[in-house]
Design a protein around this motif. Sequence first.
Motif, PDB file in Angstrom:
ATOM      1  N   ALA A  91       0.916  -1.270   0.110  1.00 48.08           N
ATOM      2  CA  ALA A  91       0.015   0.058  -0.104  1.00 48.08           C
ATOM      3  C   ALA A  91       0.932   1.254   0.117  1.00 48.08           C
ATOM      4  N   THR A  92       1.949   1.283   0.657  1.00 46.26           N
ATOM      5  CA  THR A  92       2.993   2.327   0.591  1.00 46.26           C
ATOM      6  C   THR A  92       3.517   2.884  -0.701  1.00 46.26           C
ATOM      7  N   ALA A  93       3.674   1.557  -1.396  1.00 46.99           N
ATOM      8  CA  ALA A  93       4.084   1.769  -2.857  1.00 46.99           C
ATOM      9  C   ALA A  93       3.264   2.871  -3.746  1.00 46.99           C
ATOM     10  N   PHE A  94       2.052   2.781  -3.528  1.00 43.79           N
ATOM     11  CA  PHE A  94       1.153   3.627  -4.150  1.00 43.79           C
ATOM     12  C   PHE A  94       0.928   4.984  -3.464  1.00 43.79           C
ATOM     13  N   SER A  95       0.821   5.066  -2.280  1.00 45.35           N
ATOM     14  CA  SER A  95       0.862   6.191  -1.426  1.00 45.35           C
ATOM     15  C   SER A  95       2.189   7.159  -1.831  1.00 45.35           C
ATOM     16  N   ASP A  96       3.433   6.257  -1.579  1.00 47.38           N
ATOM     17  CA  ASP A  96       4.464   7.186  -1.955  1.00 47.38           C
ATOM     18  C   ASP A  96       4.741   7.490  -3.385  1.00 47.38           C
ATOM     19  N   LEU A  97       4.111   6.883  -4.380  1.00 42.40           N
ATOM     20  CA  LEU A  97       4.131   7.460  -5.638  1.00 42.40           C
ATOM     21  C   LEU A  97       3.073   8.662  -5.942  1.00 42.40           C
ATOM     22  N   GLU A  98       2.152   8.472  -5.139  1.00 42.97           N
ATOM     23  CA  GLU A  98       1.355   9.623  -5.454  1.00 42.97           C
ATOM     24  C   GLU A  98       1.905  10.925  -4.894  1.00 42.97           C
ATOM     25  N   GLN A  99       2.525  10.718  -3.823  1.00 41.16           N
ATOM     26  CA  GLN A  99       3.026  11.913  -2.847  1.00 41.16           C
ATOM     27  C   GLN A  99       4.444  12.148  -3.642  1.00 41.16           C
ATOM     28  N   GLY A 100       5.109  11.488  -4.588  1.00 41.53           N
ATOM     29  CA  GLY A 100       6.515  12.107  -5.020  1.00 41.53           C
ATOM     30  C   GLY A 100       7.450  11.473  -4.263  1.00 41.53           C
ATOM     31  N   LYS A 101       7.316  10.669  -3.331  1.00 40.70           N
ATOM     32  CA  LYS A 101       8.355  10.073  -2.567  1.00 40.70           C
ATOM     33  C   LYS A 101       9.207   8.964  -2.869  1.00 40.70           C
ATOM     34  N   THR A 102       8.795   8.516  -4.079  1.00 37.18           N
ATOM     35  CA  THR A 102       9.487   7.363  -4.674  1.00 37.18           C
ATOM     36  C   THR A 102       9.586   7.311  -6.006  1.00 37.18           C
ATOM     37  N   ASP A 103      10.589   6.553  -6.545  1.00 39.60           N
ATOM     38  CA  ASP A 103      10.486   6.399  -8.016  1.00 39.60           C
ATOM     39  C   ASP A 103      10.016   5.263  -8.697  1.00 39.60           C
ATOM     40  N   ILE A 104      10.095   4.230  -7.710  1.00 40.80           N
ATOM     41  CA  ILE A 104       9.660   2.788  -8.211  1.00 40.80           C
ATOM     42  C   ILE A 104       8.940   2.362  -7.085  1.00 40.80           C
ATOM     43  N   GLY A 105       7.575   1.800  -7.257  1.00 35.23           N
ATOM     44  CA  GLY A 105       6.810   1.289  -6.253  1.00 35.23           C
ATOM     45  C   GLY A 105       6.899  -0.398  -6.427  1.00 35.23           C
ATOM     46  N   MET A 106       7.103  -0.899  -5.312  1.00 34.09           N
ATOM     47  CA  MET A 106       7.136  -2.382  -5.197  1.00 34.09           C
ATOM     48  C   MET A 106       5.631  -2.897  -4.612  1.00 34.09           C
ATOM     49  N   ALA A 107       4.946  -3.907  -5.430  1.00 30.60           N
ATOM     50  CA  ALA A 107       4.008  -4.521  -4.744  1.00 30.60           C
ATOM     51  C   ALA A 107       3.859  -6.176  -5.121  1.00 30.60           C
ATOM     52  N   SER A 108       3.157  -6.724  -4.005  1.00 31.26           N
ATOM     53  CA  SER A 108       2.986  -8.173  -4.224  1.00 31.26           C
ATOM     54  C   SER A 108       1.616  -8.340  -4.433  1.00 31.26           C
ATOM     55  N   ARG A 109       0.785  -7.484  -4.954  1.00 30.81           N
ATOM     56  CA  ARG A 109      -0.491  -7.550  -5.522  1.00 30.81           C
ATOM     57  C   ARG A 109      -0.636  -6.793  -6.443  1.00 30.81           C
ATOM     58  N   PRO A 110      -1.548  -6.865  -7.277  1.00 28.89           N
ATOM     59  CA  PRO A 110      -2.023  -6.024  -8.558  1.00 28.89           C
ATOM     60  C   PRO A 110      -2.612  -4.654  -7.871  1.00 28.89           C
ATOM     61  N   ILE A 111      -2.354  -3.378  -8.603  1.00 27.60           N
ATOM     62  CA  ILE A 111      -2.897  -2.196  -8.104  1.00 27.60           C
ATOM     63  C   ILE A 111      -4.380  -2.222  -8.012  1.00 27.60           C
ATOM     64  N   SER A 112      -5.101  -1.618  -7.229  1.00 26.91           N
ATOM     65  CA  SER A 112      -6.461  -1.739  -7.019  1.00 26.91           C
ATOM     66  C   SER A 112      -7.103  -0.361  -7.982  1.00 26.91           C
ATOM     67  N   ALA A 113      -8.533  -0.794  -8.038  1.00 32.47           N
ATOM     68  CA  ALA A 113      -9.019   0.428  -8.921  1.00 32.47           C
ATOM     69  C   ALA A 113      -9.022   1.823  -8.441  1.00 32.47           C
ATOM     70  N   ALA A 114      -9.305   1.821  -7.187  1.00 30.58           N
ATOM     71  CA  ALA A 114      -9.129   3.204  -6.293  1.00 30.58           C
ATOM     72  C   ALA A 114      -7.668   3.796  -6.759  1.00 30.58           C
ATOM     73  N   GLU A 115      -6.754   3.062  -6.508  1.00 34.02           N
ATOM     74  CA  GLU A 115      -5.440   3.444  -6.641  1.00 34.02           C
ATOM     75  C   GLU A 115      -4.839   4.007  -7.970  1.00 34.02           C
ATOM     76  N   VAL A 116      -5.554   3.103  -8.979  1.00 31.45           N
ATOM     77  CA  VAL A 116      -5.258   3.538 -10.385  1.00 31.45           C
ATOM     78  C   VAL A 116      -5.906   4.851 -10.468  1.00 31.45           C
ATOM     79  N   ASN A 117      -6.974   5.244 -10.030  1.00 34.41           N
ATOM     80  CA  ASN A 117      -7.662   6.473 -10.149  1.00 34.41           C
ATOM     81  C   ASN A 117      -6.896   7.445  -9.353  1.00 34.41           C
ATOM     82  N   ARG A 118      -6.342   7.445  -8.267  1.00 32.44           N
ATOM     83  CA  ARG A 118      -5.744   8.452  -7.542  1.00 32.44           C
ATOM     84  C   ARG A 118      -4.276   8.814  -8.246  1.00 32.44           C
ATOM     85  N   LEU A 119      -3.877   7.771  -9.055  1.00 37.89           N
ATOM     86  CA  LEU A 119      -2.461   7.707  -9.579  1.00 37.89           C
ATOM     87  C   LEU A 119      -2.477   8.231 -11.129  1.00 37.89           C
TER      88      LEU A 119
END
Length: 473
Positions: A224-252
């Motif tokens: 979950a922090t991969a997508f919040s960090d991408l949204e806030q510009g805190k990371t260059d690459i997000g690691m996830a052990s699950r697919p991104i959710s629809a809500a996260e796709v919309n936020r990003l």
Amino acid sequence: MANRMGMCPNIGNCSVANSRTQVPLTEEENAACPECGRLLITVAAPGGKSMGGGRGKLAAAAALLLLAGGAAAYFGGLVGTREQASPVAVAASASQPAPQPMPRPAAPATPPAVSQPQSAPVQSAPARSEPAPPSQPSKPADGAAPAAAPAAAPAPAPEAPVILRISGSNTIGAKFGPTLVERFLASEGYSVVGRRSPVADELIITATRDGKQVAVTVAAHGSATAFSDLEQGKTDIGMASRPISAAEVNRLKTLGDMTSPSNENVVALDGLAVVVHRSNPLAALSTAQIRDLFNGKATDWSQVGGRAGPVHLFARDHNSGTFDTFQALVLGKTPLSDKAQRFEDSRELANAVAADPNGIGFIGLPYIGPTKALAVAEKDANPLLPTVFTVSTEDYPLSRRLFLYVPTTSINPLVLNFIEFALSPAGQGIAAEVGFVPLTIDSDIVTSVPETAPAYFGGKHPAGTAESARAER
């Protein structure tokens, strides 16, 4: 005119001026100092009476100011080269405010590795060492800064600029991610210096090239922090052990379509292993039985065919992609029991299960280590263990994919280079090395065909003959 007195202004170069001796003036309009020849300044008449009324007072005041200013300038310069100032300089400087030192710019605070606002912050300049003060420093005037310490402290080593930031899944970030980073840096011509962990589940990996030191940060606090960090510009690459959710796709969505092949990269395969203590006699469970255990419906091992004893649950935390996968594949719409003990780190969870004969948990393949993995059956199918083969074919019921997410808008050239390295044979070799299932398919090379094989396999027996039938059997 014979009762006029004068003083030499040539302080520092003339003993008459230094001693502030008053010299009687002659009737000449421009009387000179008898020692240095400089023009004398009219100051007062004998007996302390001023000359010329108001104008005489002004002239005397002006002369004293000139003398005081000259003394301060001259003897102030001597303070820097002498251990003690002369009485004349001290007397002159006492009539003026103490000079304030130039303010020194504050050293910038070192930013945390995981919250760098820029992908490559500017390296701070090393602090300059200051010379040691005199052995007998004079007491600073009121309002002046305190004297420096007797010995200057060594300049701190400058922080290495961060060239790449990676954050998200602990499953990837605990072992796979850091190893990928180190091998990637080596492929880019860097010499890896080492790792350090400022806080739990965060690493700073430093390396050097051409005499310059750089750093890469890896923060593994959950998918979950991969997508919040991408949204806030805190990371260059997000690691996830699950697919991104629809809500996260919309936020990003401002970063691009995160489900497109240019943004979503499958980097390896993994199986969610259901693990127990090695002394537990159970060998397999169905997904329904696992669900009953983790939602609290079954609280004793005897309810799922095991020996009697209370069930102790161990689960990953709410930020974990591992838990999200378990929720989707096993729990469904039922909640996790509130009796479950939660962990951010897969290794800590595995160690907890390994220490508890009544424990059960779920982790990625590389962390099975000290525990025993159970075979898992889906509905009426045969139970399957999480192996490289069953996970690579995705026949194992709890198989999953591991992802690296990147924004389309990234301007860091190392982002694409890192993704390409992770998907290369070298990167996939690292996936296998740490215990995941690589995306590559290895095939055994057959160097010779037995003579008893049918002809269509390269043998000597034509298809349909008794010999070929026996060979096929």
